[in-house]
Scaffold this motif. Sequence first.
Motif, PDB file in Angstrom:
ATOM      1  N   SER A 117       1.158  -2.058   0.113  1.00  0.00           N
ATOM      2  CA  SER A 117       0.096   0.076   0.045  1.00  0.00           C
ATOM      3  C   SER A 117       0.582   1.076   0.040  1.00  0.00           C
ATOM      4  O   SER A 117       1.717   1.615   1.128  1.00  0.00           O
ATOM      5  CB  SER A 117      -0.842   0.428   1.337  1.00  0.00           C
TER       6      SER A 117
ATOM      7  N   LEU B 244      -8.692   8.155   3.042  1.00  0.00           N
ATOM      8  CA  LEU B 244      -8.628   8.423   1.657  1.00  0.00           C
ATOM      9  C   LEU B 244      -7.238   7.652   1.592  1.00  0.00           C
ATOM     10  O   LEU B 244      -5.708   8.131   2.594  1.00  0.00           O
ATOM     11  CB  LEU B 244      -7.692   9.794   2.297  1.00  0.00           C
ATOM     12  N   GLY B 245      -7.474   6.717   0.813  1.00  0.00           N
ATOM     13  CA  GLY B 245      -5.940   5.752   1.085  1.00  0.00           C
ATOM     14  C   GLY B 245      -6.549   4.181   1.359  1.00  0.00           C
ATOM     15  O   GLY B 245      -6.365   3.706   2.469  1.00  0.00           O
ATOM     16  N   GLY B 246      -6.185   3.183   0.674  1.00  0.00           N
ATOM     17  CA  GLY B 246      -7.063   2.146   0.073  1.00  0.00           C
ATOM     18  C   GLY B 246      -5.541   0.850   1.536  1.00  0.00           C
ATOM     19  O   GLY B 246      -6.560   0.755   2.747  1.00  0.00           O
ATOM     20  N   GLY B 247      -4.709   1.214   1.737  1.00  0.00           N
ATOM     21  CA  GLY B 247      -3.996   0.717   2.797  1.00  0.00           C
ATOM     22  C   GLY B 247      -4.534   0.755   4.382  1.00  0.00           C
ATOM     23  O   GLY B 247      -4.816  -0.232   4.808  1.00  0.00           O
ATOM     24  N   TRP B 248      -5.040   2.504   4.631  1.00  0.00           N
ATOM     25  CA  TRP B 248      -5.561   2.137   6.344  1.00  0.00           C
ATOM     26  C   TRP B 248      -5.990   2.398   6.435  1.00  0.00           C
ATOM     27  O   TRP B 248      -7.024   1.926   7.045  1.00  0.00           O
ATOM     28  CB  TRP B 248      -5.514   4.061   6.683  1.00  0.00           C
TER      29      TRP B 248
ATOM     30  N   GLY C 116      -2.147  -6.928   6.340  1.00  0.00           N
ATOM     31  CA  GLY C 116      -3.097  -5.946   6.078  1.00  0.00           C
ATOM     32  C   GLY C 116      -4.246  -7.510   5.196  1.00  0.00           C
ATOM     33  O   GLY C 116      -4.170  -8.066   4.739  1.00  0.00           O
TER      34      GLY C 116
ATOM     35  N   GLU D 161      -0.799  -7.619   1.360  1.00  0.00           N
ATOM     36  CA  GLU D 161      -2.026  -7.918   1.599  1.00  0.00           C
ATOM     37  C   GLU D 161      -2.163  -8.969   1.258  1.00  0.00           C
ATOM     38  O   GLU D 161      -3.144  -9.357   1.456  1.00  0.00           O
ATOM     39  CB  GLU D 161      -2.894  -6.652   1.044  1.00  0.00           C
TER      40      GLU D 161
ATOM     41  N   ASP E 270      -9.189  -5.013   9.921  1.00  0.00           N
ATOM     42  CA  ASP E 270      -9.231  -5.465  10.956  1.00  0.00           C
ATOM     43  C   ASP E 270      -8.928  -5.057  11.704  1.00  0.00           C
ATOM     44  O   ASP E 270      -9.638  -6.880  12.812  1.00  0.00           O
ATOM     45  CB  ASP E 270      -7.796  -5.569   9.738  1.00  0.00           C
TER      46      ASP E 270
ATOM     47  N   VAL F  81      -7.709  -1.114   4.860  1.00  0.00           N
ATOM     48  CA  VAL F  81      -7.551  -2.882   5.308  1.00  0.00           C
ATOM     49  C   VAL F  81      -7.279  -2.814   6.946  1.00  0.00           C
ATOM     50  O   VAL F  81      -7.559  -3.193   7.152  1.00  0.00           O
ATOM     51  CB  VAL F  81      -7.200  -3.022   4.367  1.00  0.00           C
ATOM     52  N   VAL F  82      -5.948  -1.846   7.434  1.00  0.00           N
ATOM     53  CA  VAL F  82      -5.656  -1.714   8.361  1.00  0.00           C
ATOM     54  C   VAL F  82      -7.202  -1.663   9.744  1.00  0.00           C
ATOM     55  O   VAL F  82      -7.067  -2.319  10.810  1.00  0.00           O
ATOM     56  CB  VAL F  82      -4.214  -1.052   8.136  1.00  0.00           C
TER      57      VAL F  82
ATOM     58  N   ASN G  53      -0.143   4.692   0.397  1.00  0.00           N
ATOM     59  CA  ASN G  53       0.027   5.344   1.501  1.00  0.00           C
ATOM     60  C   ASN G  53       0.205   5.347   2.680  1.00  0.00           C
ATOM     61  O   ASN G  53       0.475   5.802   3.623  1.00  0.00           O
ATOM     62  CB  ASN G  53      -1.778   6.005   0.918  1.00  0.00           C
ATOM     63  N   LEU G  54       0.209   3.522   3.170  1.00  0.00           N
ATOM     64  CA  LEU G  54       0.513   3.386   4.641  1.00  0.00           C
ATOM     65  C   LEU G  54       2.028   3.169   4.338  1.00  0.00           C
ATOM     66  O   LEU G  54       1.976   3.352   5.178  1.00  0.00           O
ATOM     67  CB  LEU G  54      -0.573   1.958   4.437  1.00  0.00           C
TER      68      LEU G  54
ATOM     69  N   TYR H 161       4.550  -4.436   4.633  1.00  0.00           N
ATOM     70  CA  TYR H 161       3.360  -4.156   5.014  1.00  0.00           C
ATOM     71  C   TYR H 161       2.443  -5.268   3.929  1.00  0.00           C
ATOM     72  O   TYR H 161       2.904  -4.501   2.903  1.00  0.00           O
ATOM     73  CB  TYR H 161       3.058  -2.574   4.587  1.00  0.00           C
TER      74      TYR H 161
END
Lengths: 499, 499
Positions: A166, B310-314, A245, A219, B320, B316-317, A168-169, A217
């Motif tokens: 990811s 704003l951002g897919g990874g966050w 993730g 997914e 979870d 997902v986290v 952004n993460l 990180y």
Amino acid sequence: MEITPDRIRQLLFPKSVAVIGATNYFGKWGQLIISNIVAGGFAGPIYPINPRAETLFGLKCYKSILDVPEDLDLVFIAIPAEKVMDVLLECSHKGVKSIVMITSGFGETGEEGKSLQKRVVEYCSSKNMLLVGPNTMGIISPYRGLFATGPHTRPKKGSVAFVSQSGNLGNQLVFWATQQGIGISMFVGSGNEAMVTYRNFLEYLEQDPHTEIIVLYLEELGKGREFVKLANGITKNKPILFLKGGRTASGAKAALTHTGALAGENKVLGKAMKQAGVIMVNIPSELLELSAAFSSVPFPKGNRVGVVTLGGGWGVVTSDLLEEMGFVLPELPKDVIDKIGKYLPPFWSKTNPVDLVGTRDPDAPVVAVEELIKLKEIDAIIVLGIVGRKEVVDLLLKSVSEVDPDTPPEFLKKVEDFSAQYEEYFGKKMVEFMEVYQKPIIGVSLTTSVSGMVREVGGCKYKALFYQSPEQAVRGLKAILEYEMRRNQSMPLSPMSDL
Amino acid sequence: MEITPDRIRQLLFPKSVAVIGATNYFGKWGQLIISNIVAGGFAGPIYPINPRAETLFGLKCYKSILDVPEDLDLVFIAIPAEKVMDVLLECSHKGVKSIVMITSGFGETGEEGKSLQKRVVEYCSSKNMLLVGPNTMGIISPYRGLFATGPHTRPKKGSVAFVSQSGNLGNQLVFWATQQGIGISMFVGSGNEAMVTYRNFLEYLEQDPHTEIIVLYLEELGKGREFVKLANGITKNKPILFLKGGRTASGAKAALTHTGALAGENKVLGKAMKQAGVIMVNIPSELLELSAAFSSVPFPKGNRVGVVTLGGGWGVVTSDLLEEMGFVLPELPKDVIDKIGKYLPPFWSKTNPVDLVGTRDPDAPVVAVEELIKLKEIDAIIVLGIVGRKEVVDLLLKSVSEVDPDTPPEFLKKVEDFSAQYEEYFGKKMVEFMEVYQKPIIGVSLTTSVSGMVREVGGCKYKALFYQSPEQAVRGLKAILEYEMRRNQSMPLSPMSDL
């Protein structure tokens, strides 16, 4: 096409770079990437490519990469997906070695995107061009002075590598690392991993001399068993901190990996990863906290901790957390009690934790830490409230300057300077003791640490480490202890307790 | 002597105060307290008492409190323990109502101190003088404008009350609260609790109209069963967040409570407290995080959460963490997907979490949050990365101003202003939606929140709440949900999972 560590190294250490789709239209990807590379001070030729501009960011702009007069090692692509195949053709004519494809609208968007992505990979493979992404937020290679991500975060050189599916993460982790003074060896947003996968980066990082800690990180694990095998080798020398993730059905759905039904398989893999020595965390900020510990202090040889605290309550809280997470606090020998006692009022606790009872003697904390770290019965030190006290002193100075007509301003200035210098001095002492005694000393500042968790001391291997709160210190200590014990083939402690 | 809530109220709302042992000797307790009261702007007579000074901090200084021309409600004592009995005699002659005894060297230091402490209490009781401490770091009563602790932290008025047996830990909590924008109704370091105990403060806080949330740090429960009974009544209306110091043998030893052997009893009491609705935490910073949630947002009626990111990874986290802590993420109805979709590129996720795919349309986040919070299928919202983005924008602006000769500075200024204004606007919108829909909206800024976690919006009951990271948001939401469900006598969820 074979993706060797050498190819990854080429990607991260290019001689020259170009950005296809470069623009100064504020906020577009083509602007974010090129302006970051330029402002980041990349020490090599930079070629903006845009048919409708003469110059960009003070650089000559080219209509096509075919017009660029020199060889091109690395090309960033930030133009719409439907135009990508055309420029790839040009890249292959130009002999480009590596491509970072920022462009999205591929595998992540549906069938049509998937089929385009397949064509892109096939073409790049056939032309021996390394492809990162598509749908990546870029790369950072501090040892090459290359900062090429959307956010303009410029972490310093260090030993922590970040690989994130990811963008952004991952970028946020790098942002935090930069704020906290944690140096990095590289960052990559691996995006859709159409060609280069996180496993290729792991193979590279295993050999990379700059990298001592790997933060992941992911997914989508893809070939999970290969990962486990790879990790098993790497963790013997370099810890891997891993956040997965999509552990739950909700998370997997959000990740669009649609592997929610495979929760069982996830569990089996998770177990295998733990056995492979991978350090699993569930919380992004913990990746940062733990990398701070791994990259700053020597690893402890056992679970016996000495605590030095400015204030009893924090000593109590820290003792509870330590015992709950499997540590012990040894009693202190009489001669040590006597030595420390010289600096403290007669009614001090005379035990571990050493409560400095609000003493203002600047030698007391230093003596206490050194007396404890010397002891063969003690493997690690946690020291609370010495660094960070400056914020409280500053508030007091402000009050006095406002309401006390009798205290001269020069005196207040002297106190302010002394308190700043003392914090620096104490940090240096911590590092010095770590170098001499080869045991970790972890500070807890109890403040928001505007100066960052990690502070370098010139010319030293270790760094002064200050967490904001005791549970972070205890968790950090636990992680490095478990890693060290596993590496030494000793009996592992019980798995890291959750707080 | 009966210690009623009225007596505690008198202590916290004195008309006049004196400090025995006042001095301008930098860093002494007598200086810390008096300068804090003066600089904090206490709106009543302040009398420094010191036989060897004419004036202190611009105020006339008195040799003895017997020389003070007016009545004295509250006296702080900051002179050595051996001189305390003499001044208590003077206090009783003067008719002083309440005493806060900063002085240490009593029960915490051994047999001699204990016997002196006993005499002090007997004397004060016989003269009907309320005694806080000894060995306390002071009190704060923002609604009276009284700031009388060692550290010069001056939190704003609010609804969170802090009672701490450890002065340094309690003061640090108040320091954090101040930094994070959390308003407080009172703080007391209860010290040795020789006369007034935490239970007296609890009885007062139960009735205090300013207090909505109670935060407790205790090392010594004393009459634990009385506490449980008291808590059982209070938690029906006001949540109690409780950290027990000395849960383990190491912690108890550090606390000098020597109750380490009574670990079993601690366990029984802990269970009873949970049944009494007390929210137990093990980590000091969690006391702060949870009070931010309790004091800022409406409580949810169920466990169904909408996520905007704003951002897919966050996303997902966060998904979870939500599922792992017992929450669900409902699917979105088609008409809501259509409405939100108007603001997003066609390939957006079309599910919950709503990933804003880096959109720069300023309406998109607001529309997404409102469409979700409206839904009867959704009880709470977590929104990530909208507020906090400013830090990333600022970095970009800096780069561009350095390396782009073609972008006019006025344009950059406009972008900077817009991004600051937008964050304020978005916070206001969050509060507005909470007032209309009576459901919590919890923000995650992903940054260090220099502006603080809690931001007040003029004239509104609720406050904009921004945690730094998603696990804090999920923990906060979980705590207010569990409290609300218990209060409604519904079936409780499984106990708060540990992260």
